[in-house]
Motif scaffolding. Structure first.
Motif, short mmCIF file in Angstrom:
data_model
loop_
_atom_site.label_atom_id
_atom_site.label_comp_id
_atom_site.label_asym_id
_atom_site.label_seq_id
_atom_site.Cartn_x
_atom_site.Cartn_y
_atom_site.Cartn_z
N ARG A 23 10.63 22.57 0.78
CA ARG A 23 9.43 22.41 1.61
C ARG A 23 8.18 22.30 0.76
NH1 ARG A 23 12.39 25.98 4.78
NH2 ARG A 23 11.29 27.79 3.95
N SER A 24 8.10 23.09 -0.29
CA SER A 24 6.94 23.03 -1.19
C SER A 24 6.86 21.67 -1.88
CB SER A 24 7.02 24.12 -2.26
OG SER A 24 6.94 25.39 -1.68
N LYS A 25 7.99 21.20 -2.37
CA LYS A 25 8.01 19.90 -3.04
C LYS A 25 7.65 18.78 -2.07
CE LYS A 25 11.18 21.06 -6.73
NZ LYS A 25 11.91 20.40 -7.78
N TYR A 26 8.13 18.88 -0.85
CA TYR A 26 7.83 17.87 0.16
C TYR A 26 6.33 17.85 0.48
CZ TYR A 26 8.02 15.50 4.72
OH TYR A 26 7.83 14.64 5.77
N ARG A 27 5.75 19.02 0.68
CA ARG A 27 4.30 19.10 0.96
C ARG A 27 3.49 18.54 -0.20
NH1 ARG A 27 5.73 23.99 3.46
NH2 ARG A 27 5.22 25.18 1.60
N ARG A 28 3.86 18.90 -1.43
CA ARG A 28 3.14 18.40 -2.60
C ARG A 28 3.26 16.87 -2.70
NH1 ARG A 28 4.94 23.14 -5.30
NH2 ARG A 28 6.74 22.03 -6.11
N ALA A 29 4.43 16.35 -2.41
CA ALA A 29 4.63 14.90 -2.46
C ALA A 29 3.75 14.21 -1.42
CB ALA A 29 6.10 14.56 -2.23
N LEU A 30 3.71 14.74 -0.22
CA LEU A 30 2.86 14.14 0.82
C LEU A 30 1.39 14.22 0.44
CD1 LEU A 30 4.57 15.31 4.14
CD2 LEU A 30 4.73 13.10 3.00
N MET A 31 0.98 15.32 -0.18
CA MET A 31 -0.42 15.45 -0.62
C MET A 31 -0.74 14.41 -1.70
SD MET A 31 -0.91 19.59 -0.56
CE MET A 31 -2.49 19.54 -1.34
N LYS A 32 0.18 14.19 -2.62
CA LYS A 32 -0.03 13.17 -3.65
C LYS A 32 -0.19 11.79 -3.02
CE LYS A 32 2.49 14.01 -7.82
NZ LYS A 32 3.82 14.00 -8.45
N MET A 33 0.67 11.50 -2.05
CA MET A 33 0.59 10.20 -1.37
C MET A 33 -0.72 10.08 -0.61
SD MET A 33 4.48 9.71 0.03
CE MET A 33 4.17 8.07 0.69
N ARG A 34 -1.11 11.15 0.06
CA ARG A 34 -2.35 11.13 0.83
C ARG A 34 -3.56 10.86 -0.08
NH1 ARG A 34 -1.75 15.87 3.77
NH2 ARG A 34 -0.39 14.70 5.13
N LYS A 35 -3.57 11.49 -1.26
CA LYS A 35 -4.66 11.27 -2.21
C LYS A 35 -4.71 9.81 -2.64
CE LYS A 35 -5.22 15.76 -4.38
NZ LYS A 35 -5.04 16.53 -5.62
N LYS A 36 -3.55 9.21 -2.85
CA LYS A 36 -3.48 7.81 -3.25
C LYS A 36 -3.96 6.90 -2.12
CE LYS A 36 -2.24 4.27 -5.76
NZ LYS A 36 -3.01 3.86 -6.89
N LEU A 37 -3.60 7.23 -0.89
CA LEU A 37 -3.95 6.39 0.25
C LEU A 37 -5.40 6.57 0.69
CD1 LEU A 37 -0.70 6.80 2.37
CD2 LEU A 37 -1.40 4.80 1.06
N ASP A 38 -5.95 7.76 0.52
CA ASP A 38 -7.34 8.06 0.90
C ASP A 38 -8.14 8.44 -0.34
OD1 ASP A 38 -6.78 7.70 3.61
OD2 ASP A 38 -6.18 9.80 3.84
N PRO A 39 -8.54 7.45 -1.13
CA PRO A 39 -9.24 7.79 -2.39
C PRO A 39 -10.57 8.48 -2.14
CG PRO A 39 -9.18 5.41 -2.07
CD PRO A 39 -8.44 6.02 -0.94
N TRP B 296 0.84 -1.20 0.00
CA TRP B 296 0.00 0.00 0.00
C TRP B 296 0.88 1.26 0.00
CZ3 TRP B 296 -2.50 2.47 4.74
CH2 TRP B 296 -3.62 3.20 4.39
N VAL B 297 1.90 1.25 0.84
CA VAL B 297 2.83 2.38 0.91
C VAL B 297 3.63 2.47 -0.39
CG1 VAL B 297 4.87 3.29 2.09
CG2 VAL B 297 2.97 2.39 3.42
N ARG B 298 4.06 1.32 -0.92
CA ARG B 298 4.78 1.34 -2.21
C ARG B 298 3.92 1.93 -3.31
NH1 ARG B 298 6.61 -3.63 -0.87
NH2 ARG B 298 5.14 -4.68 -2.21
N ASP B 299 2.63 1.59 -3.31
CA ASP B 299 1.72 2.16 -4.31
C ASP B 299 1.63 3.68 -4.15
OD1 ASP B 299 1.21 -0.34 -5.32
OD2 ASP B 299 -0.74 -0.57 -4.35
N ALA B 300 1.63 4.14 -2.90
CA ALA B 300 1.58 5.58 -2.66
C ALA B 300 2.88 6.23 -3.14
CB ALA B 300 1.35 5.88 -1.18
#
Length: 190
Positions: free
Chosen positions: A174-190, A133-137
Motif C-alpha cells: 500500500r505504501s509503495k502504491y501510494r508513493r507511485a501514484l504521488m510520483k505520477m500525480r507530480k508528473k501530471l500536475d507540474p 501523457w500517461v506513458r510519461d507519468a
C-alpha cells in the motif's frame, strides 16, 4: 500464503522448470493458464482486439524463446507481464507515430471538405497525446512501481495477490502504491 495458492505456485514453477528444459507441453500449459489474463490486459491497454491478439502472440513467442533465461521460476507471471507490458508500450508508441504522420498528411483540409461522419483525426490525436501523457507519468516509476500500478488499475488484482507475487507485506505494498501514484500525480500536475 494459503495451501491452495502454495500448491498452485509450485505447479506453475514445475511447469516453468519443465519448459526451461524444452518441454513444449509444459509451455503450452503455461500459455493456456495465462492467455486470458494477457489478452484482457492487452485489450485494456490497446483498445483494439486484433492488436491485442498480435501483442499477446508476440509476447508468447518472446517468452518461449527466452524462458531459459528466467532465473526465478516463481516469478514467471511477473516476467511474462513485463514482456507484455513492453510489447504494449511499443504498440502504443507506434499508434502515436502513425497518428502524427496522418495528422501531417491531412493537415491542409478544412472541416467543410470532409464527410461529417468521418473523424477528422483530432480525437485520435488527442487519444494518442493522452496516452503519451500517461506513458510519461508511468516513465517516472520504477519497474516494481509500474507493476504495482498496472496490477491494481489495469489487471484488476487484489492487494494480497500483488503483495504475494512480490514477496512483500500488504502494508508495504500500500505504501509503495501510494508513493507511485504521488510520483505520477507530480508528473501530471507540474
Amino acid at each position: 500464503m494459503g495451501a491452495a495458492s502454495e500448491k498452485d505456485a509450485e505447479k506453475i514453477a514445475d511447469a516453468v522448470r519443465m519448459a526451461q528444459k524444452g518441454s513444449q507441453d509444459a509451455f503450452m500449459e503455461l500459455y493456456q493458464l495465462f492467455y486470458h489474463e494477457l489478452y484482457a490486459y492487452a485489450c485494456y491497454m490497446l483498445h483494439h482486439k486484433q492488436d491485442a491478439e498480435d501483442v499477446v502472440a508476440d509476447t508468447i513467442v518472446a517468452a518461449y524463446e527466452s524462458i531459459g533465461r528466467l532465473r526465478d521460476v516463481y516469478r514467471f507471471r511477473q516476467w511474462l507481464f513485463k514482456i507484455l507490458s513492453n510489447k504494449c508500450r511499443k504498440k502504443l508508441k507506434s499508434y502515436a507515430e502513425r497518428n502524427k504522420h496522418h495528422s501531417r498528411s491531412f493537415g491542409g483540409e478544412t472541416k467543410q471538405d470532409k464527410d461529417p461522419d468521418i473523424s477528422d483525426g483530432k480525437d485520435l490525436e488527442k487519444e494518442a497525446t493522452d496516452r503519451e501523457w500517461v506513458r510519461d507519468a508511468f516513465a517516472v516509476l520504477t519497474d516494481e512501481e509500474r507493476y504495482i500500478v498496472n496490477s491494481f488499475l489495469l489487471a484488476g488484482y487484489r492487494g494480497e495477490e500483488i503483495a504475494e507475487s512480490l514477496g512483500i507485506g500488504a502494508s508495504t505494498l500500500r505504501s509503495k502504491y501510494r508513493r507511485a501514484l504521488m510520483k505520477m500525480r507530480k508528473k501530471l500536475d507540474p
